[in-house]
Design an enzyme around this catalytic site. Structure first.
Site, PDB file in Angstrom:
ATOM      1  CD  GLN A 100      -2.659   1.308   2.517  1.00  0.00           C
ATOM      2  OE1 GLN A 100      -2.092   1.729   3.517  1.00  0.00           O
ATOM      3  NE2 GLN A 100      -3.930   0.954   2.504  1.00  0.00           N
ATOM      4  CE1 TYR A 180      -2.728   8.803   7.172  1.00  0.00           C
ATOM      5  CE2 TYR A 180      -4.102   6.995   6.390  1.00  0.00           C
ATOM      6  CZ  TYR A 180      -3.382   7.602   7.414  1.00  0.00           C
ATOM      7  OH  TYR A 180      -3.318   7.027   8.654  1.00  0.00           O
ATOM      8  NE  ARG A 227      -8.378   0.410   3.402  1.00  0.00           N
ATOM      9  CZ  ARG A 227      -7.970   0.438   4.667  1.00  0.00           C
ATOM     10  NH1 ARG A 227      -6.829   1.029   4.978  1.00  0.00           N
ATOM     11  NH2 ARG A 227      -8.672  -0.148   5.611  1.00  0.00           N
ATOM     12  N   GLY A 316      -8.355  -7.354   9.444  1.00  0.00           N
ATOM     13  CA  GLY A 316      -7.236  -6.710  10.111  1.00  0.00           C
ATOM     14  C   GLY A 316      -6.848  -7.377  11.407  1.00  0.00           C
ATOM     15  NE  ARG A 317      -8.004  -3.118  15.999  1.00  0.00           N
ATOM     16  CZ  ARG A 317      -8.444  -2.228  16.870  1.00  0.00           C
ATOM     17  NH1 ARG A 317      -9.224  -2.638  17.861  1.00  0.00           N
ATOM     18  NH2 ARG A 317      -8.117  -0.964  16.763  1.00  0.00           N
TER      19      ARG A 317
END
Length: 365
Positions: A100, A180, A227, A316-317
């Site tokens: 990414q 971002y 994304r 993710g987690r």
């Protein structure tokens, strides 16, 4: 079995994946000096039973660094570090490594890049603070990128993408989410430009589309992904009408045969079903990420995949704490709990020391 759709192979053109589970990109702050090393290679290789390993946000230039000890991809040393990661993943297989590319824009900070003022679509300071080696410090006012500088910023993404493939990665994911730089161009609060790269929907999506176009031209459309997180107000970004903005963006993205579109399920923030919109308007591979909404679990994701509402799930987690997540889910085994105190920074603890199911069974037999 309720989870069977998660383990179905996925094929589209020359893309062949063993299952529907991807490792979501997770900032872990363990690339010391911005260079991936053996510990990072071990971390990704442990999770190589995924379909995609979407690596953590990686800065395409020094000025774009937003966090401490995050990897870069703008120097030979950083490229060599990513090559170690790619080699380890290839040896462990079968996952495809996607790096990414994350330009922090206005949430980058001078403390990380030799005291350079961050750049952004407009000179709008983000509210909040960033963690540095000396504690938390406020964000600083960015400098608006001049129109004649935009080509150079696109070039940063292109050069980083070329380095990614040279290092052995399968492709790159352009981070246009979570506040971002590319997301800052999409959002009204952070984009006040009047030079054709702001003012209206067509202007706000323009730079994002041009970055996609430039990277795809350099490394191939089927090696380029993106994304998004419609309406997600993280990092002090606000979008007044994300449904209209992303409808226009998806229409433009549909011109490219991209590797995938990765959508964070920001529906509670956006006020509409962002995944359904993406499925309706984007014709290619769609990866869903439950993000912070937690509106669907693994069974819910499997049901949505079976119904064709998206193609893969980015986790993710659960993947952080269970390096063998596909195996555990297939076996119906309990999952390790993620240790939040070790998410960011540190060493192997909470990074590469989570046991696999096989390791647990070995120790108990």
């Amino acid at each position: 079995m309720a989870l069977d759709p998660l383990f179905a192979p996925y094929e589209r053109g020359d893309l062949v994946l063993p299952n529907r589970l991807a490792l979501a990109p997770l900032t872990r702050n363990r690339a010391k000096g911005t260079v991936p090393a053996e510990l990072n290679a071990e971390y990704y290789a442990q999770r190589a039973s995924a379909a995609f390993l979407i690596a953590e946000g990686t800065q395409p230039s020094a000025i774009s660094q937003a966090y401490l000890d995050t990897p870069g991809l703008h120097s030979d040393e950083q490229q060599a570090g990513w090559a170690k990661v790619a080699q380890a993943v290839a040896a462990a297989g079968p996952a495809k490594l996607v790096i990414q590319l994350m330009h922090g824009g206005r949430v980058a900070h001078p403390v990380f890049n030799g005291d350079q003022q961050p750049v952004a679509p407009s000179a709008v300071t983000a509210e909040g603070t960033v963690v540095t080696g000396d504690g938390s410090v406020p964000f600083v006012e960015p400098r608006a990128i001049e129109t004649d500088e935009l080509e150079a910023v696109k070039g940063e993404y292109v050069h980083a993408a070329q380095r990614a493939l040279a290092a052995g990665a399968y492709g790159v994911e352009l981070h246009a989410a979570n506040g971002y730089l590319l997301h800052q161009f999409l959002a009204e609060k952070t984009n006040h430009r009047t030079d054709g790269y702001g003012s209206d929907v067509a202007g706000r999506i323009r730079f994002v589309v041009e970055v996609v176009e430039a990277v795809a031209a350099a490394i191939g459309e089927r090696r380029t992904a993106i994304r998004v997180s419609p309406g997600h107000a993280v990092n002090d970004v606000e979008e007044a009408d994300p449904q209209t903005t992303y409808a226009a963006l998806y229409e433009e993205l549909a011109r490219f045969d991209l590797l995938y579109l990765h959508v964070l399920d920001s529906s509670p923030h956006a006020g509409y079903d962002v995944l359904d919109q993406a499925r309706e308007l984007y014709p290619g591979t769609l990866i869903a990420n439950p993000g912070f909404s937690q509106e669907f679990d693994f069974e819910g994701a499997a049901e949505r995949i079976a119904d064709g509402r998206f193609d893969l799930l980015a986790s993710g987690r659960p993947f952080l704490a269970n390096p063998d997540l596909p195996h555990r889910l297939r076996e119906g085994a309990p999952l390790n709990e993620a240790d939040g105190s070790t998410f960011y920074g540190g060493d192997a603890q909470g990074y590469t020391d989570y046991p696999t199911l096989d390791e647990l069974q070995t120790t108990t037999n």
